[in-house]
Design an enzyme around this catalytic site. Structure first.
Site, PDB file in Angstrom:
ATOM      1  N   ASN A  48     -18.831  -4.014  57.155  1.00 62.00           N
ATOM      2  CA  ASN A  48     -19.613  -4.471  55.994  1.00 62.00           C
ATOM      3  C   ASN A  48     -18.774  -5.054  54.869  1.00 62.00           C
ATOM      4  OD1 ASN A  48     -22.039  -3.759  57.140  1.00 62.00           O
ATOM      5  ND2 ASN A  48     -22.011  -1.684  56.288  1.00 62.00           N
ATOM      6  N   LYS A  50     -15.814  -7.335  52.819  1.00 61.18           N
ATOM      7  CA  LYS A  50     -15.469  -8.759  52.757  1.00 61.18           C
ATOM      8  C   LYS A  50     -14.178  -9.035  53.520  1.00 61.18           C
ATOM      9  CE  LYS A  50     -13.798 -12.063  49.325  1.00 61.18           C
ATOM     10  NZ  LYS A  50     -14.268 -13.310  49.956  1.00 61.18           N
ATOM     11  N   LYS A  52     -14.061 -10.971  56.847  1.00 64.64           N
ATOM     12  CA  LYS A  52     -14.159 -11.301  58.271  1.00 64.64           C
ATOM     13  C   LYS A  52     -13.951 -12.797  58.521  1.00 64.64           C
ATOM     14  CE  LYS A  52     -18.253  -9.323  58.045  1.00 64.64           C
ATOM     15  NZ  LYS A  52     -18.158  -8.669  56.726  1.00 64.64           N
ATOM     16  N   THR A  53     -14.735 -13.605  57.836  1.00 64.50           N
ATOM     17  CA  THR A  53     -14.630 -15.052  58.045  1.00 64.50           C
ATOM     18  C   THR A  53     -13.306 -15.585  57.496  1.00 64.50           C
ATOM     19  OG1 THR A  53     -17.021 -15.288  58.055  1.00 64.50           O
ATOM     20  CG2 THR A  53     -15.755 -17.274  57.572  1.00 64.50           C
ATOM     21  N   THR A  54     -12.882 -15.036  56.368  1.00 60.42           N
ATOM     22  CA  THR A  54     -11.587 -15.454  55.796  1.00 60.42           C
ATOM     23  C   THR A  54     -10.460 -15.197  56.794  1.00 60.42           C
ATOM     24  OG1 THR A  54     -12.488 -14.347  53.836  1.00 60.42           O
ATOM     25  CG2 THR A  54     -10.359 -15.422  53.595  1.00 60.42           C
ATOM     26  N   ARG A  62      -3.273 -20.739  61.191  1.00 62.73           N
ATOM     27  CA  ARG A  62      -2.058 -20.318  61.897  1.00 62.73           C
ATOM     28  C   ARG A  62      -1.903 -21.103  63.203  1.00 62.73           C
ATOM     29  NH1 ARG A  62      -1.152 -13.900  62.335  1.00 62.73           N
ATOM     30  NH2 ARG A  62      -0.361 -14.185  60.229  1.00 62.73           N
ATOM     31  N   PHE A 103     -29.719 -19.413  56.307  1.00 59.45           N
ATOM     32  CA  PHE A 103     -29.943 -18.012  56.626  1.00 59.45           C
ATOM     33  C   PHE A 103     -31.325 -17.782  57.212  1.00 59.45           C
ATOM     34  CE2 PHE A 103     -26.577 -17.329  53.449  1.00 59.45           C
ATOM     35  CZ  PHE A 103     -25.760 -16.512  54.205  1.00 59.45           C
ATOM     36  N   TRP A 105     -33.229 -15.377  56.630  1.00 58.49           N
ATOM     37  CA  TRP A 105     -34.229 -14.907  55.649  1.00 58.49           C
ATOM     38  C   TRP A 105     -34.724 -16.061  54.779  1.00 58.49           C
ATOM     39  CZ3 TRP A 105     -29.404 -12.524  56.007  1.00 58.49           C
ATOM     40  CH2 TRP A 105     -28.458 -12.907  55.063  1.00 58.49           C
ATOM     41  N   GLU A 140     -20.058 -15.464  62.748  1.00 59.36           N
ATOM     42  CA  GLU A 140     -21.390 -14.862  62.515  1.00 59.36           C
ATOM     43  C   GLU A 140     -22.269 -14.830  63.763  1.00 59.36           C
ATOM     44  OE1 GLU A 140     -21.049 -13.783  59.576  1.00 59.36           O
ATOM     45  OE2 GLU A 140     -19.993 -15.294  58.396  1.00 59.36           O
TER      46      GLU A 140
END
Ligand code: ATP
Ligand code: MG
Length: 208
Positions: A48, A50, A52-54, A62, A103, A105, A140
């Site tokens: 949960n 911050k 993951k994508t970074t 790399r 998204f 939602w 995602e």
């Protein structure tokens, strides 16, 4: 031990340090010697917190740095700006495919989301079958599996049959149990705090 002791360089402390480092070195050397298999990896960045994508884009940078071909597939957040994508997209070795529906939602439409997901998955499947692609990021994609837009068996088969030298990074919360089981490296970003929960807006260049 007092604070003063911990900063001291008494002969006794130096000897203890040396012997501890020797032990550590033989332990690390043994682990390095034991890690003799080389192939593409399956990595999962989940949890949960911050980052993951970074972390995925960091790895993209790399790999591009060594001139490898990289493919990024962005599920869900196609309508979002993304600073890393802006910066790297001119690199001929990078291919980006985007599911441009925003998204779930926002769209609130299961049928159109599923169709958009299948469309972008076709591109992901092509990348996962291409031995020239060194790194594939499926950003995602966990939500596609969770919402049932994408069948886990389809994804599993594509991952299992990918070229041996290809690495795949999967990001997103609630990673499928079997995905975690088949991955080589799984990192869970643990939310200790997030500014958003204190009313702080997502910040350009930092959060996207
Ligand atoms: P990032 O893209 O910053 O690495 P992430 O991929 O780990 O974040 P996502 O769940 O994909 O996180 O979230 C997308 C957006 O929501 C990003 O702008 C991110 O900064 C923000 N975000 C990440 N974690 C949280 C959280 N725990 N609460 C609120 N917003 C978050
Ligand atoms: Mg993310």
């Amino acid at each position: 031990m007092t604070d003063r002791d911990s900063h001291s360089s008494s002969p006794d402390r130096n000897t203890r340090h040396k012997s501890a480092m020797q032990k550590l070195k033989s332990h690390v050397d043994a682990k390095v010697a034991a890690a003799d298999e080389e192939r593409g990896l399956l990595l999962v960045f989940t949890g949960n917190g911050k980052g993951k994508t970074t972390a995925a884009w960091g790895t993209v940078t790399r790999a591009l740095g060594y001139g490898y071909r990289v493919a990024v597939v962005q599920f869900i957040k196609g309508l979002w700006e993304c600073g890393e994508r802006e910066r790297l997209v001119a690199d001929d070795n990078l291919e980006v495919a985007i599911m441009a529906t925003g998204f779930t939602w926002d769209t609130q439409n299961r049928e159109s989301d599923t169709a958009a997901c299948h469309e972008v998955w076709e591109q992901a499947a092509r990348m996962l079958a291409d031995p020239d692609v060194y790194l594939v990021v499926l950003d995602e994609i966990t939500y596609m599996l969770k919402f049932g837009y994408l069948d886990f068996d389809t994804v599993r088969t594509a991952l299992e049959n990918r070229p041996a030298e290809q690495t795949v990074i999967i990001t997103g919360r609630n990673a499928h149990r079997e995905l975690v089981a088949m991955a080589d490296t799984v990192t869970e970003m643990n939310e200790v705090k997030h500014g958003f929960n204190n009313g702080l807006k997502a910040r350009r260049g930092i959060d996207f």
